[in-house]
Motif scaffolding. Structure first.
Motif, PDB file in Angstrom:
ATOM      1  N   ALA A 253     -51.778  12.740 -13.989  1.00 45.05           N
ATOM      2  CA  ALA A 253     -51.119  11.529 -13.501  1.00 45.05           C
ATOM      3  C   ALA A 253     -50.336  10.802 -14.586  1.00 45.05           C
ATOM      4  O   ALA A 253     -49.472  10.001 -14.287  1.00 45.05           O
ATOM      5  N   TRP A 254     -50.639  11.058 -15.866  1.00 42.36           N
ATOM      6  CA  TRP A 254     -49.974  10.348 -16.950  1.00 42.36           C
ATOM      7  C   TRP A 254     -49.252  11.338 -17.859  1.00 42.36           C
ATOM      8  O   TRP A 254     -49.868  12.164 -18.505  1.00 42.36           O
ATOM      9  N   SER A 255     -47.934  11.225 -17.889  1.00 42.46           N
ATOM     10  CA  SER A 255     -47.151  12.065 -18.791  1.00 42.46           C
ATOM     11  C   SER A 255     -46.962  11.333 -20.112  1.00 42.46           C
ATOM     12  O   SER A 255     -47.308  10.151 -20.247  1.00 42.46           O
ATOM     13  N   ALA A 256     -46.410  12.041 -21.099  1.00 40.45           N
ATOM     14  CA  ALA A 256     -46.177  11.425 -22.404  1.00 40.45           C
ATOM     15  C   ALA A 256     -45.238  10.227 -22.288  1.00 40.45           C
ATOM     16  O   ALA A 256     -45.413   9.211 -22.968  1.00 40.45           O
ATOM     17  N   SER A 257     -44.237  10.330 -21.404  1.00 44.41           N
ATOM     18  CA  SER A 257     -43.298   9.223 -21.228  1.00 44.41           C
ATOM     19  C   SER A 257     -43.958   8.024 -20.559  1.00 44.41           C
ATOM     20  O   SER A 257     -43.622   6.878 -20.838  1.00 44.41           O
ATOM     21  N   ASP A 258     -44.937   8.286 -19.672  1.00 45.58           N
ATOM     22  CA  ASP A 258     -45.666   7.191 -19.029  1.00 45.58           C
ATOM     23  C   ASP A 258     -46.452   6.389 -20.059  1.00 45.58           C
ATOM     24  O   ASP A 258     -46.545   5.163 -19.975  1.00 45.58           O
ATOM     25  N   VAL A 259     -47.030   7.093 -21.023  1.00 43.16           N
ATOM     26  CA  VAL A 259     -47.913   6.459 -21.999  1.00 43.16           C
ATOM     27  C   VAL A 259     -47.167   5.387 -22.792  1.00 43.16           C
ATOM     28  O   VAL A 259     -47.692   4.306 -23.063  1.00 43.16           O
ATOM     29  N   VAL A 260     -45.917   5.667 -23.179  1.00 50.28           N
ATOM     30  CA  VAL A 260     -45.146   4.709 -23.979  1.00 50.28           C
ATOM     31  C   VAL A 260     -44.936   3.417 -23.208  1.00 50.28           C
ATOM     32  O   VAL A 260     -45.115   2.318 -23.737  1.00 50.28           O
ATOM     33  N   ALA A 261     -44.563   3.517 -21.935  1.00 49.56           N
ATOM     34  CA  ALA A 261     -44.374   2.316 -21.116  1.00 49.56           C
ATOM     35  C   ALA A 261     -45.698   1.609 -20.878  1.00 49.56           C
ATOM     36  O   ALA A 261     -45.773   0.373 -20.871  1.00 49.56           O
ATOM     37  N   ALA A 262     -46.777   2.388 -20.711  1.00 47.69           N
ATOM     38  CA  ALA A 262     -48.088   1.790 -20.458  1.00 47.69           C
ATOM     39  C   ALA A 262     -48.583   0.989 -21.663  1.00 47.69           C
ATOM     40  O   ALA A 262     -49.316   0.009 -21.500  1.00 47.69           O
ATOM     41  N   THR A 263     -48.192   1.385 -22.881  1.00 50.91           N
ATOM     42  CA  THR A 263     -48.612   0.631 -24.067  1.00 50.91           C
ATOM     43  C   THR A 263     -48.039  -0.782 -24.060  1.00 50.91           C
ATOM     44  O   THR A 263     -48.693  -1.720 -24.526  1.00 50.91           O
ATOM     45  N   LEU A 264     -46.844  -0.949 -23.507  1.00 50.49           N
ATOM     46  CA  LEU A 264     -46.256  -2.284 -23.411  1.00 50.49           C
ATOM     47  C   LEU A 264     -47.095  -3.170 -22.493  1.00 50.49           C
ATOM     48  O   LEU A 264     -47.319  -4.351 -22.786  1.00 50.49           O
ATOM     49  N   VAL A 265     -47.551  -2.582 -21.382  1.00 52.53           N
ATOM     50  CA  VAL A 265     -48.393  -3.333 -20.445  1.00 52.53           C
ATOM     51  C   VAL A 265     -49.715  -3.707 -21.110  1.00 52.53           C
ATOM     52  O   VAL A 265     -50.178  -4.852 -21.019  1.00 52.53           O
ATOM     53  N   MET A 266     -50.303  -2.735 -21.796  1.00 49.21           N
ATOM     54  CA  MET A 266     -51.603  -2.973 -22.427  1.00 49.21           C
ATOM     55  C   MET A 266     -51.508  -4.050 -23.500  1.00 49.21           C
ATOM     56  O   MET A 266     -52.359  -4.941 -23.588  1.00 49.21           O
ATOM     57  N   LEU A 267     -50.471  -3.970 -24.335  1.00 50.85           N
ATOM     58  CA  LEU A 267     -50.299  -4.975 -25.390  1.00 50.85           C
ATOM     59  C   LEU A 267     -50.126  -6.360 -24.786  1.00 50.85           C
ATOM     60  O   LEU A 267     -50.720  -7.344 -25.260  1.00 50.85           O
ATOM     61  N   SER A 268     -49.334  -6.462 -23.739  1.00 51.34           N
ATOM     62  CA  SER A 268     -49.078  -7.756 -23.108  1.00 51.34           C
ATOM     63  C   SER A 268     -50.339  -8.355 -22.501  1.00 51.34           C
ATOM     64  O   SER A 268     -50.623  -9.550 -22.664  1.00 51.34           O
ATOM     65  N   LEU A 269     -51.115  -7.535 -21.800  1.00 54.64           N
ATOM     66  CA  LEU A 269     -52.342  -8.035 -21.175  1.00 54.64           C
ATOM     67  C   LEU A 269     -53.361  -8.464 -22.233  1.00 54.64           C
ATOM     68  O   LEU A 269     -54.030  -9.498 -22.081  1.00 54.64           O
ATOM     69  N   LEU A 270     -53.477  -7.694 -23.303  1.00 56.30           N
ATOM     70  CA  LEU A 270     -54.390  -8.073 -24.378  1.00 56.30           C
ATOM     71  C   LEU A 270     -53.920  -9.355 -25.065  1.00 56.30           C
ATOM     72  O   LEU A 270     -54.731 -10.210 -25.437  1.00 56.30           O
ATOM     73  N   THR A 271     -52.602  -9.491 -25.233  1.00 53.55           N
ATOM     74  CA  THR A 271     -52.057 -10.712 -25.831  1.00 53.55           C
ATOM     75  C   THR A 271     -52.361 -11.918 -24.956  1.00 53.55           C
ATOM     76  O   THR A 271     -52.757 -12.983 -25.454  1.00 53.55           O
ATOM     77  N   SER A 272     -52.198 -11.771 -23.645  1.00 50.36           N
ATOM     78  CA  SER A 272     -52.524 -12.869 -22.722  1.00 50.36           C
ATOM     79  C   SER A 272     -54.003 -13.220 -22.801  1.00 50.36           C
ATOM     80  O   SER A 272     -54.376 -14.397 -22.728  1.00 50.36           O
ATOM     81  N   ALA A 273     -54.839 -12.197 -22.965  1.00 48.51           N
ATOM     82  CA  ALA A 273     -56.278 -12.446 -23.089  1.00 48.51           C
ATOM     83  C   ALA A 273     -56.586 -13.222 -24.368  1.00 48.51           C
ATOM     84  O   ALA A 273     -57.394 -14.160 -24.357  1.00 48.51           O
ATOM     85  N   VAL A 274     -55.938 -12.845 -25.474  1.00 46.02           N
ATOM     86  CA  VAL A 274     -56.150 -13.540 -26.749  1.00 46.02           C
ATOM     87  C   VAL A 274     -55.651 -14.983 -26.661  1.00 46.02           C
ATOM     88  O   VAL A 274     -56.317 -15.919 -27.143  1.00 46.02           O
ATOM     89  N   ILE A 275     -54.487 -15.188 -26.060  1.00 46.94           N
ATOM     90  CA  ILE A 275     -53.960 -16.539 -25.888  1.00 46.94           C
ATOM     91  C   ILE A 275     -54.919 -17.375 -25.046  1.00 46.94           C
ATOM     92  O   ILE A 275     -55.182 -18.546 -25.339  1.00 46.94           O
ATOM     93  N   THR A 276     -55.465 -16.766 -24.002  1.00 44.32           N
ATOM     94  CA  THR A 276     -56.412 -17.468 -23.139  1.00 44.32           C
ATOM     95  C   THR A 276     -57.652 -17.892 -23.918  1.00 44.32           C
ATOM     96  O   THR A 276     -58.085 -19.052 -23.845  1.00 44.32           O
ATOM     97  N   VAL A 277     -58.232 -16.966 -24.672  1.00 50.82           N
ATOM     98  CA  VAL A 277     -59.447 -17.264 -25.432  1.00 50.82           C
ATOM     99  C   VAL A 277     -59.211 -18.372 -26.451  1.00 50.82           C
ATOM    100  O   VAL A 277     -60.049 -19.260 -26.650  1.00 50.82           O
ATOM    101  N   SER A 278     -58.045 -18.343 -27.096  1.00 50.66           N
ATOM    102  CA  SER A 278     -57.784 -19.295 -28.181  1.00 50.66           C
ATOM    103  C   SER A 278     -57.253 -20.644 -27.712  1.00 50.66           C
ATOM    104  O   SER A 278     -57.282 -21.618 -28.472  1.00 50.66           O
ATOM    105  N   ARG A 279     -56.784 -20.732 -26.462  1.00 49.01           N
ATOM    106  CA  ARG A 279     -56.146 -21.969 -26.019  1.00 49.01           C
ATOM    107  C   ARG A 279     -56.815 -22.648 -24.825  1.00 49.01           C
ATOM    108  O   ARG A 279     -56.626 -23.841 -24.617  1.00 49.01           O
ATOM    109  N   VAL A 280     -57.579 -21.913 -24.042  1.00 44.56           N
ATOM    110  CA  VAL A 280     -58.136 -22.527 -22.836  1.00 44.56           C
ATOM    111  C   VAL A 280     -59.101 -23.658 -23.176  1.00 44.56           C
ATOM    112  O   VAL A 280     -59.255 -24.622 -22.408  1.00 44.56           O
TER     113      VAL A 280
END
Length: 380
Positions: free
Chosen positions: A287-314
């Motif tokens: 289900a995941w090709s090499a090209s999918d992985v690169v785009a998926a890393t952008l999603v993962m980084l963004s979601l983790l960043t939102s989680a960090v912002i939430t923890v540090s600011r809420v």
């Protein structure tokens, strides 16, 4: 005539967002230090003192939770050239956004293909006026630099040569020392290498340099004063969840209530997309090709960043901060990556697909396009 329209029209639509951003800057940019820029004055004094020790100490000094070492080098250079005209910093941030768009274009060609019609929404996201706060604050150059370095780190990491590996390492270091959320590039990049089944030496090198960079980052690190405990969000889980969702949807929200709705819709769509991929192949090998992985890393980084912002600011008790325009520059990457994944699913035949999954991916993509249209119209 049709060929001319097919080639020139998408190019014009791609150029329109940066042009509008430039018009916006020329209309509203003012040479007046504001907010965090006043905290840069001691650094400027160190620069003009011409004492190497003072300059190095100033470059390494914390700014809240961040070490903005590389961003300060650029800010120093721009201040020296322009006699600290802060509008120059704003224009340079716009230039960095253009470079980020180039990096995303490389990822887009790897993940999706050569159809530039599909790249048009990405240009509008990158240059969205919804991030007006960062556009009009030259000091926010550090956020743009972190995003640029992260994008190129993931793109270069998808290569197979040692040269691209070393270049990716350098980009990851720049991201880490431009804004604290850049440290997330290391674990996300490691997951990218694992998904790409990289060789053990590449995994070891990435891990060692990442650990070393994080170790250096926390040398003489001091927790900012008057900041709430990081675990404060555990005592109000509903507020924490709302903060996270609002931050995820902020690039398409333009305000607290709509950002919450957008974030909720995006997370639901991402969950349905992941479920469809698992249904296609429970082991996720096909289900995941090499090209999918690169785009998926952008999603993962963004979601983790939102989680960090939430923890540090809420813990500050201001849930409206989640939808602040100053965070949208970081959250946008996740929407871009998710858009690429869905676009590719709808352009190319997918291995292991059943009849029921075809309308599902079409509906998911249609829903995302609707969110993008409403969000971009609202924020711009």
């Amino acid at each position: 005539m049709k060929k001319w329209l097919g080639r020139c029209l998408p190019l014009l639509l791609l150029l329109l967002p940066p042009v509008l951003a430039a018009v916006y800057l020329s209309s509203f940019a003012v040479d007046l230090p504001w907010w965090d820029q006043w905290l840069f004055v001691p650094s400027l004094r160190a620069l003009y003192s011409a004492r190497p020790e003072s300059i190095l100490i100033s470059l390494w000094a914390q700014h809240n939770e961040h070490r903005i070492f590389f961003a300060k080098i650029i800010l120093f250079a721009l201040a020296r050239i322009s006699a600290w005209n802060v509008t120059v910093e704003m224009w340079f941030s716009l230039f960095i956004s253009a470079l980020t768009l180039v990096g995303l274009a490389f990822i887009y060609r790897k993940a999706v293909g050569r159809s530039w019609w599909g790249f048009v929404p990405i240009a509008w996201l990158v240059f969205s006026l919804g991030q007006w706060e960062n556009m009009l604050l030259g000091f926010a150059l550090c956020l743009y630099l972190q995003v640029l370095a992260a994008v190129f780190a993931f793109y270069l990491l998808s290569g197979t040569s040692w040269r691209s590996e070393v270049a990716a390492l350098l980009c990851a270091v720049v991201a880490s020392l431009s804004f604290s959320s850049g440290l997330l590039v290391w674990p996300v990049g490691l997951m990218q290498l694992l998904a790409l089944r990289a060789s053990r030496p590449r995994l070891v090198l990435w891990s060692v340099v990442g650990i070393a960079t994080c170790g250096v980052f926390f040398i003489d690190y001091a927790t900012p004063k008057a900041h709430p405990p990081l675990l404060a969000g555990l005592f109000s889980p509903i507020t924490t969840a709302r903060f996270f969702l609002s931050n995820v949807g902020a690039p398409l929200g333009g305000g607290k209530d709509l950002s919450l709705a957008m974030g909720t819709c995006l997370v639901v769509l991402m969950g349905l997309f992941l479920a469809s991929r698992i249904r296609r192949d429970p082991r996720l090998r096909l289900a995941w090709s090499a090209s999918d992985v690169v785009a998926a890393t952008l999603v993962m980084l963004s979601l983790l960043t939102s989680a960090v912002i939430t923890v540090s600011r809420v813990g500050f008790g201001h849930i409206e901060w989640a939808a602040s325009s100053r965070y949208t520059t970081l959250s946008t990457l996740g929407i871009v990556g998710f858009y690429m994944l869905l676009l590719k699913d709808n352009l190319l035949p997918v291995t292991g697909e059943t009849r029921s999954t075809v309308p599902l991916r079409t509906r998911l993509f249609s829903a995302l396009l609707a969110l993008l249209f409403v969000g971009l119209v609202t924020t711009n």
